[in-house]
Design a protein around this motif. Structure first.
Motif, PDB file in Angstrom:
ATOM      1  N   PHE A 116       2.540  80.341 -75.907  1.00 51.95           N
ATOM      2  CA  PHE A 116       2.178  78.927 -76.067  1.00 51.95           C
ATOM      3  C   PHE A 116       3.196  77.961 -74.824  1.00 51.95           C
ATOM      4  O   PHE A 116       2.247  77.165 -74.261  1.00 51.95           O
ATOM      5  CB  PHE A 116       2.456  78.603 -77.276  1.00 51.95           C
ATOM      6  N   PHE A 117       4.126  78.300 -74.352  1.00 53.78           N
ATOM      7  CA  PHE A 117       4.685  77.488 -73.639  1.00 53.78           C
ATOM      8  C   PHE A 117       4.837  77.978 -72.273  1.00 53.78           C
ATOM      9  O   PHE A 117       5.737  77.313 -71.475  1.00 53.78           O
ATOM     10  CB  PHE A 117       6.210  77.266 -74.093  1.00 53.78           C
ATOM     11  N   GLY A 118       4.321  79.322 -71.786  1.00 58.96           N
ATOM     12  CA  GLY A 118       4.564  79.783 -70.670  1.00 58.96           C
ATOM     13  C   GLY A 118       3.350  79.718 -69.726  1.00 58.96           C
ATOM     14  O   GLY A 118       3.528  80.433 -68.550  1.00 58.96           O
ATOM     15  N   TRP A 119       2.170  78.895 -70.069  1.00 54.69           N
ATOM     16  CA  TRP A 119       1.230  78.845 -69.099  1.00 54.69           C
ATOM     17  C   TRP A 119       1.650  78.489 -67.827  1.00 54.69           C
ATOM     18  O   TRP A 119       1.036  79.003 -66.691  1.00 54.69           O
ATOM     19  CB  TRP A 119       0.237  77.917 -69.595  1.00 54.69           C
ATOM     20  N   ASP A 120       2.602  77.268 -67.670  1.00 54.58           N
ATOM     21  CA  ASP A 120       2.873  76.644 -66.388  1.00 54.58           C
ATOM     22  C   ASP A 120       4.111  77.435 -65.679  1.00 54.58           C
ATOM     23  O   ASP A 120       4.648  76.964 -64.850  1.00 54.58           O
ATOM     24  CB  ASP A 120       3.089  75.628 -66.303  1.00 54.58           C
ATOM     25  N   ARG A 121       4.758  78.320 -66.608  1.00 58.31           N
ATOM     26  CA  ARG A 121       6.232  79.007 -66.046  1.00 58.31           C
ATOM     27  C   ARG A 121       5.999  80.536 -65.742  1.00 58.31           C
ATOM     28  O   ARG A 121       6.797  81.036 -65.081  1.00 58.31           O
ATOM     29  CB  ARG A 121       7.041  78.610 -67.447  1.00 58.31           C
ATOM     30  N   LEU A 122       4.768  80.907 -66.141  1.00 62.19           N
ATOM     31  CA  LEU A 122       4.820  82.359 -65.955  1.00 62.19           C
ATOM     32  C   LEU A 122       3.590  82.523 -64.900  1.00 62.19           C
ATOM     33  O   LEU A 122       2.402  81.820 -65.026  1.00 62.19           O
ATOM     34  CB  LEU A 122       4.642  83.431 -66.968  1.00 62.19           C
ATOM     35  N   SER A 123       3.513  83.804 -64.274  1.00 63.61           N
ATOM     36  CA  SER A 123       2.269  84.086 -63.475  1.00 63.61           C
ATOM     37  C   SER A 123       1.194  84.477 -64.231  1.00 63.61           C
ATOM     38  O   SER A 123       1.621  84.877 -65.703  1.00 63.61           O
ATOM     39  CB  SER A 123       2.417  85.219 -62.389  1.00 63.61           C
ATOM     40  N   ALA A 124      -0.008  84.439 -63.828  1.00 61.62           N
ATOM     41  CA  ALA A 124      -0.937  84.990 -65.065  1.00 61.62           C
ATOM     42  C   ALA A 124      -1.010  86.435 -65.362  1.00 61.62           C
ATOM     43  O   ALA A 124      -1.204  86.569 -66.565  1.00 61.62           O
ATOM     44  CB  ALA A 124      -2.531  84.996 -63.921  1.00 61.62           C
ATOM     45  N   ARG A 125      -0.364  87.324 -64.604  1.00 62.38           N
ATOM     46  CA  ARG A 125      -0.212  88.620 -65.185  1.00 62.38           C
ATOM     47  C   ARG A 125       1.103  88.715 -65.977  1.00 62.38           C
ATOM     48  O   ARG A 125       1.075  89.501 -67.008  1.00 62.38           O
ATOM     49  CB  ARG A 125       0.218  89.426 -63.979  1.00 62.38           C
ATOM     50  N   GLN A 126       2.164  88.010 -65.853  1.00 66.17           N
ATOM     51  CA  GLN A 126       3.402  87.831 -66.750  1.00 66.17           C
ATOM     52  C   GLN A 126       2.949  87.420 -68.007  1.00 66.17           C
ATOM     53  O   GLN A 126       3.216  87.711 -69.126  1.00 66.17           O
ATOM     54  CB  GLN A 126       4.452  87.197 -66.403  1.00 66.17           C
TER      55      GLN A 126
END
Length: 531
Positions: A116-126
């Protein structure tokens, strides 16, 4: 069910379990669908798939939170309502439940936060890896719970210790790879996949009927219908495996599911329809399908499937042997570690595997070892669950299953041919059926659990410990208060969940210029609240 301590304890656990399992299958299925959709997004880079993941992820999150809230109290009930059961099986139950909490639940909860909170903090693959971790963790949670439950259905890998009065593990490998537990796991998980597929199809059909989010709705139906047909077919195949395991390990459950009073010549017929008559121990208006039950239960045309009456007769001998084991155990316990007559020890060892049947005499006889034939007969017939609800719950579940196969297959064919738009133009009734069918997989799941748990009665551990011997020392008043509290709390939570889901569905996915259908008039985009 009598309104005594045991009956009320069973009622409370049944109600909390059935409430909880309204959330579990959708969580299991949606987690895999989310991971599938996000995989497509990472492979194609198309933003519409990302918005699909975020939208269905919102519904997953609502359901996940409510599932956790309703599930935590169930484990506390082992200590609250089933104290002797907890003491008796603590050595066996502790391991899978601890692993479930440490490995699966924390893994699931941790990666839900990243989802939920990683869309802007993780790469697409991560982020995709986090989503798949949520799906894996969700399924692992089900695995360890069902290993524990499967052991209750078929207790293997543990032995009774008369010194501690507990079941103790002798082979964790046997507990973990219990065939009943493994069959239950794959069957339950597949049912969760079907539940999610039908839910996604139903919600997407509603959008198509309203002319909203057409692109997302069509893609969702395409993915969910293909996922649903594969899952629905696997449920049938795995259900067949469960039937085979039941004939090996829980023959009374299978006989009551089929309302099979007499042992039939091989191969046994399947009762497609019947009106079970407990008083006369017979069926009225029976419609039989030849060979089917024999093939399901024995996978052969030459082996018999024992009927209820024959199984009751077998139970009488087990009860007599169990009474001998109980009497010997009483002597061993009274010795308090001192030397016991070798004949007493031999009598216990020879009959201990039937000791649970001896406990069945407790409600009917003050002296189990010298019980009368009438008392033994009553105890033997107490091993038969009420046939009527077992028979019809199973058939409701099966009927729903075949409907899911037919419906998802039809949608898969239409979506593969690119004809989903025809549904809005000429066959809106199919979309309406999809919307109305949303509750059906939940009903099927509840019926499945009813058959699994009610069909095990009078055992809390099949053949080992009767339910009546496992309850805590509580009063009827205390149980009535806690049942009322649970019902009120869980009903409020259910209303909250449904309200939040409806609100999220009404809001819909994030708007985008490609979502509106230019063929639909703007008047169709009426806010949900105004409708």
């Amino acid at each position: 069910m009598e309104l005594d301590v045991v009956g009320l304890s069973r009622l409370q656990f049944a109600m909390t379990a059935l409430y909880h399992f309204l959330f579990v299958p959708l969580t299991i299925g949606l987690s895999v669908l989310l991971a599938t959709m996000e995989t497509v997004y990472v492979m194609t880079g198309r933003e519409i798939w990302k918005r699909m993941v975020k939208f269905w992820g919102t519904l997953f999150g609502i359901n996940f939170v409510l599932g956790v809230a309703t599930g935590l109290t169930m484990e506390f009930q082992f200590g609250m309502n089933w104290a002797y059961f907890s003491q008796y099986v603590g050595d066996v139950f502790g391991a899978p439940l601890a692993i479930e909490g440490l490995m699966a639940f924390f893994m699931e909860a941790t990666f839900v936060g990243l989802f939920f909170f990683g869309w802007d903090r993780l790469s697409a693959r991560q982020h995709l890896m986090a989503t798949w971790a949520v799906a894996i963790g969700t399924n692992f949670s089900a695995l360890w719970i069902l290993i524990a439950n499967g052991w209750m259905q078929h207790p293997v890998g543990a032995e009774f210790n008369p010194g501690t009065m507990r079941m103790e593990i002798v082979s964790f490998f046997e507990v973990m790879f219990n065939p009943v537990a493994q069959a239950k796991f794959v069957h339950t998980v597949s049912a969760g996949y079907v539940t999610a597929a039908m839910f996604v199809i139903g919600v997407s059909a509603w959008y198509m009927l309203k002319g909203r989010h057409i692109d997302i709705a069509k893609r969702s139906i395409t993915v969910a219908s293909a996922f649903g047909i594969a899952s629905a077919l696997s449920v049938v195949v795995l259900g067949d495996e469960s039937g085979y395991e039941a004939n090996l390990n829980q023959q009374m459950k299978l006989a009551t599911m089929e309302s099979m009073w007499e042992t039939e010549p091989a191969p046994a017929s399947f009762n497609l329809f019947a009106v079970p008559d407990m008083a006369n121990r017979d069926n009225a208006f029976a419609i039989e399908v030849p060979y089917v039950m024999g093939l399901i239960a024995t996978r052969s045309l030459t082996k018999e499937v024992p009927g209820i009456i024959e199984l009751v007769e077998r139970s009488k001998e087990h009860i007599r042997q169990g009474a001998i084991a109980l009497d010997a155990l009483k002597t061993i316990r009274a010795a308090k570690g001192e030397e016991v007559d070798p004949e007493v020890r031999l009598a216990f060892e020879a009959n201990k595997k039937h000791m649970g049947y001896g406990y069945l005499l407790v409600p009917f006889s003050d002296d189990p070892l010298n019980a009368t034939e009438e008392e033994i007969d009553a105890a033997a017939w107490s091993t038969v669950p009420n046939v009527w609800p077992m028979f019809w719950a199973f058939r409701i579940m099966v009927a729903c299953g075949f409907f899911f196969i037919a419906f998802t297959a039809a949608l898969t064919v239409m979506s593969s041919a690119g004809k989903l738009d025809i549904l809005r133009q000429k066959h809106r009734w199919i979309l309406q059926i999809a919307v109305l069918s949303i509750p059906l997989p939940f009903l099927a799941c509840e019926m499945g659990w009813f058959v699994a748990e009610y069909g095990r009665q009078p055992w809390i551990i099949e053949g080992v410990l009767p339910t009546a011997q496992a309850a805590s020392n509580l009063s009827v008043a205390e149980l009535l208060v806690t049942i009322s509290g649970f019902v009120i709390l869980y009903t409020v939570l259910l209303v909250v969940e449904i309200s939040l889901m409806i609100k999220a569905i009404g809001k819909g996915p994030e708007e985008h210029e490609e979502d509106p259908d230019p063929q639909v008039a703007r008047s169709n985009f009426t806010p949900v609240a105004a409708e």
